[in-house]
Scaffold this motif. Sequence first.
Motif, PDB file in Angstrom:
ATOM      1  N   LEU A 233       0.836  -1.202   0.000  1.00 15.67           N
ATOM      2  CA  LEU A 233       0.000   0.000   0.000  1.00 15.67           C
ATOM      3  C   LEU A 233       0.869   1.250   0.000  1.00 15.67           C
ATOM      4  CD1 LEU A 233      -2.571   1.672   0.316  1.00 15.67           C
ATOM      5  CD2 LEU A 233      -2.515   1.167   2.767  1.00 15.67           C
ATOM      6  N   LEU A 234       1.890   1.260   0.839  1.00 18.74           N
ATOM      7  CA  LEU A 234       2.802   2.401   0.910  1.00 18.74           C
ATOM      8  C   LEU A 234       3.457   2.664  -0.443  1.00 18.74           C
ATOM      9  CD1 LEU A 234       4.508   4.555   2.327  1.00 18.74           C
ATOM     10  CD2 LEU A 234       6.019   2.722   3.117  1.00 18.74           C
ATOM     11  N   LYS A 235       3.959   1.611  -1.079  1.00 17.88           N
ATOM     12  CA  LYS A 235       4.615   1.787  -2.372  1.00 17.88           C
ATOM     13  C   LYS A 235       3.637   2.283  -3.434  1.00 17.88           C
ATOM     14  CE  LYS A 235       8.464  -1.470  -1.808  1.00 17.88           C
ATOM     15  NZ  LYS A 235       9.121  -2.686  -2.324  1.00 17.88           N
ATOM     16  N   ALA A 236       2.387   1.772  -3.393  1.00 16.83           N
ATOM     17  CA  ALA A 236       1.379   2.222  -4.355  1.00 16.83           C
ATOM     18  C   ALA A 236       1.080   3.707  -4.167  1.00 16.83           C
ATOM     19  CB  ALA A 236       0.106   1.397  -4.206  1.00 16.83           C
ATOM     20  N   MET A 237       0.988   4.150  -2.914  1.00 16.54           N
ATOM     21  CA  MET A 237       0.752   5.570  -2.645  1.00 16.54           C
ATOM     22  C   MET A 237       1.891   6.428  -3.165  1.00 16.54           C
ATOM     23  SD  MET A 237      -0.689   5.318   1.276  1.00 16.54           S
ATOM     24  CE  MET A 237      -0.369   7.070   1.571  1.00 16.54           C
ATOM     25  N   LEU A 262      10.801   2.697   6.204  1.00 17.07           N
ATOM     26  CA  LEU A 262      11.433   4.011   6.037  1.00 17.07           C
ATOM     27  C   LEU A 262      12.026   4.174   4.646  1.00 17.07           C
ATOM     28  CD1 LEU A 262      13.188   4.385   9.515  1.00 17.07           C
ATOM     29  CD2 LEU A 262      11.177   5.623   8.705  1.00 17.07           C
ATOM     30  N   SER A 263      12.654   3.130   4.137  1.00 13.14           N
ATOM     31  CA  SER A 263      13.273   3.214   2.814  1.00 13.14           C
ATOM     32  C   SER A 263      12.235   3.325   1.707  1.00 13.14           C
ATOM     33  CB  SER A 263      14.169   1.990   2.570  1.00 13.14           C
ATOM     34  OG  SER A 263      13.397   0.807   2.511  1.00 13.14           O
ATOM     35  N   ALA A 264      11.008   2.856   1.970  1.00  8.95           N
ATOM     36  CA  ALA A 264       9.932   2.942   0.973  1.00  8.95           C
ATOM     37  C   ALA A 264       9.179   4.265   1.053  1.00  8.95           C
ATOM     38  CB  ALA A 264       8.956   1.782   1.154  1.00  8.95           C
ATOM     39  N   GLY A 265       9.573   5.127   1.988  1.00 10.44           N
ATOM     40  CA  GLY A 265       8.929   6.432   2.084  1.00 10.44           C
ATOM     41  C   GLY A 265       7.961   6.584   3.234  1.00 10.44           C
ATOM     42  N   GLY A 266       7.899   5.559   4.126  1.00  8.37           N
ATOM     43  CA  GLY A 266       7.036   5.655   5.296  1.00  8.37           C
ATOM     44  C   GLY A 266       7.698   6.456   6.402  1.00  8.37           C
ATOM     45  N   GLN A 267       6.905   6.780   7.434  1.00 11.48           N
ATOM     46  CA  GLN A 267       7.428   7.600   8.527  1.00 11.48           C
ATOM     47  C   GLN A 267       7.812   6.787   9.766  1.00 11.48           C
ATOM     48  OE1 GLN A 267       5.214   8.957   6.202  1.00 11.48           O
ATOM     49  NE2 GLN A 267       7.062  10.118   5.733  1.00 11.48           N
ATOM     50  N   GLY A 268       7.303   5.553   9.907  1.00 13.04           N
ATOM     51  CA  GLY A 268       7.690   4.792  11.078  1.00 13.04           C
ATOM     52  C   GLY A 268       6.848   3.545  11.282  1.00 13.04           C
ATOM     53  N   VAL A 269       7.270   2.740  12.261  1.00 15.98           N
ATOM     54  CA  VAL A 269       6.574   1.516  12.656  1.00 15.98           C
ATOM     55  C   VAL A 269       6.380   1.567  14.169  1.00 15.98           C
ATOM     56  CG1 VAL A 269       6.652  -0.999  12.768  1.00 15.98           C
ATOM     57  CG2 VAL A 269       7.579   0.193  10.764  1.00 15.98           C
ATOM     58  N   ALA A 270       5.149   1.336  14.625  1.00 18.79           N
ATOM     59  CA  ALA A 270       4.859   1.327  16.055  1.00 18.79           C
ATOM     60  C   ALA A 270       4.355  -0.055  16.456  1.00 18.79           C
ATOM     61  CB  ALA A 270       3.810   2.378  16.393  1.00 18.79           C
ATOM     62  N   THR A 271       4.791  -0.509  17.628  1.00 17.97           N
ATOM     63  CA  THR A 271       4.331  -1.803  18.148  1.00 17.97           C
ATOM     64  C   THR A 271       3.608  -1.645  19.481  1.00 17.97           C
ATOM     65  OG1 THR A 271       6.482  -2.159  19.220  1.00 17.97           O
ATOM     66  CG2 THR A 271       6.192  -3.055  16.996  1.00 17.97           C
ATOM     67  N   LYS A 272       3.593  -0.424  20.024  1.00 24.20           N
ATOM     68  CA  LYS A 272       2.918  -0.162  21.294  1.00 24.20           C
ATOM     69  C   LYS A 272       2.014   1.059  21.146  1.00 24.20           C
ATOM     70  CE  LYS A 272       6.732  -1.971  24.108  1.00 24.20           C
ATOM     71  NZ  LYS A 272       7.546  -2.407  22.965  1.00 24.20           N
ATOM     72  N   LYS A 273       0.917   1.071  21.934  1.00 24.11           N
ATOM     73  CA  LYS A 273      -0.048   2.165  21.827  1.00 24.11           C
ATOM     74  C   LYS A 273       0.606   3.519  22.070  1.00 24.11           C
ATOM     75  CE  LYS A 273      -3.216   0.577  24.722  1.00 24.11           C
ATOM     76  NZ  LYS A 273      -2.934  -0.863  24.926  1.00 24.11           N
ATOM     77  N   ARG A 274       1.395   3.638  23.118  1.00 21.78           N
ATOM     78  CA  ARG A 274       2.002   4.920  23.453  1.00 21.78           C
ATOM     79  C   ARG A 274       2.923   5.405  22.333  1.00 21.78           C
ATOM     80  NH1 ARG A 274      -0.027   8.556  26.165  1.00 21.78           N
ATOM     81  NH2 ARG A 274       0.419   9.694  24.253  1.00 21.78           N
ATOM     82  N   GLU A 275       3.637   4.465  21.756  1.00 19.66           N
ATOM     83  CA  GLU A 275       4.532   4.801  20.653  1.00 19.66           C
ATOM     84  C   GLU A 275       3.723   5.313  19.460  1.00 19.66           C
ATOM     85  OE1 GLU A 275       8.259   2.636  18.299  1.00 19.66           O
ATOM     86  OE2 GLU A 275       6.610   1.413  19.088  1.00 19.66           O
TER      87      GLU A 275
END
Length: 289
Positions: A233-237, A262-275
């Motif tokens: 989805l990220l790459k398609a966008m 990140l290399s595909a143009g995303g801003q980040g990955v979160a695994t916890k709610k607070r993050e």
Amino acid sequence: MEYQFSNAALNIRNQSLKVDGKSVALEERTFKLLVYLIDTRPKVCTQDELVAYLWPDSVVSPWSLPRLISDTRSLLRRLGVEQDLIFTVRGQGYKFNPEIAVSFEHVSEDTRIQLEQLRAEHSSDGVHLKFWIGVTLLMCSACIWLVINQSVIHQQNTSFKASEPTDAKGRILWVDDNPKNNVKEQGYFLNQKIGVYNTTSTQEALLLLSMYEYTVVISDMGRDGEPLAGLKLLKAMRSTGDQTPFYVYTWVESEKQKEVILSAGGQGVATKKRELYDYILLHFNDEKI
């Protein structure tokens, strides 16, 4: 006659594209798309207009035009065209890259006649334009109804109803085939006066992004048996020029996964709610959009 642009030339006579001296025959609909966008530049061509021209007297899927645009971009990249020829104007349609100069080279009288015939097709297609615009709008309405209906079904199952506060600071498009997994997180964002809209598939997400403005996209990584659905989805966008901030929300911690997003143009990955909250709130302020 040839249209010359970037490091390529589009030949009207034999419906071919020549890139750095190498000529490749184009599929008819791809050829017509490029000619139409060049002929109408710098105008933005609406999706309804392009569908009516490229599929005259036909009823087609709402995904037909985005798929043709995506396939054409991929083909041009593979052939070595140095610049992006097709621009996406969000919420409006598509146009030929205004930064690319186009010149014309006359080849023969036969070619001129063929071009006139092609332009005549443009004109004749206009006779049916209003009818097919109506058909396309009806199809889009049905598609939107299906998206909303599917979202409501999921929301009813989880006692959560996504909505937008009247004084919303912005909007989140949340892509996950199991919305019930994110009820608490979405409730948190609603309390922060942020609208949350659910969809369950990449196709629905791309359709919604083409029609509406969102401040942030949140996606799961894997869904419906596709382990890299979020990345795709990220790459398609990004391939269509959509730079909406994009985050993956997943339960698997992986430095490699973060690196790939990140290399595909995303801003980040979160695994916890607070993050996730910390990431997303960076994109909102006290001003209404």
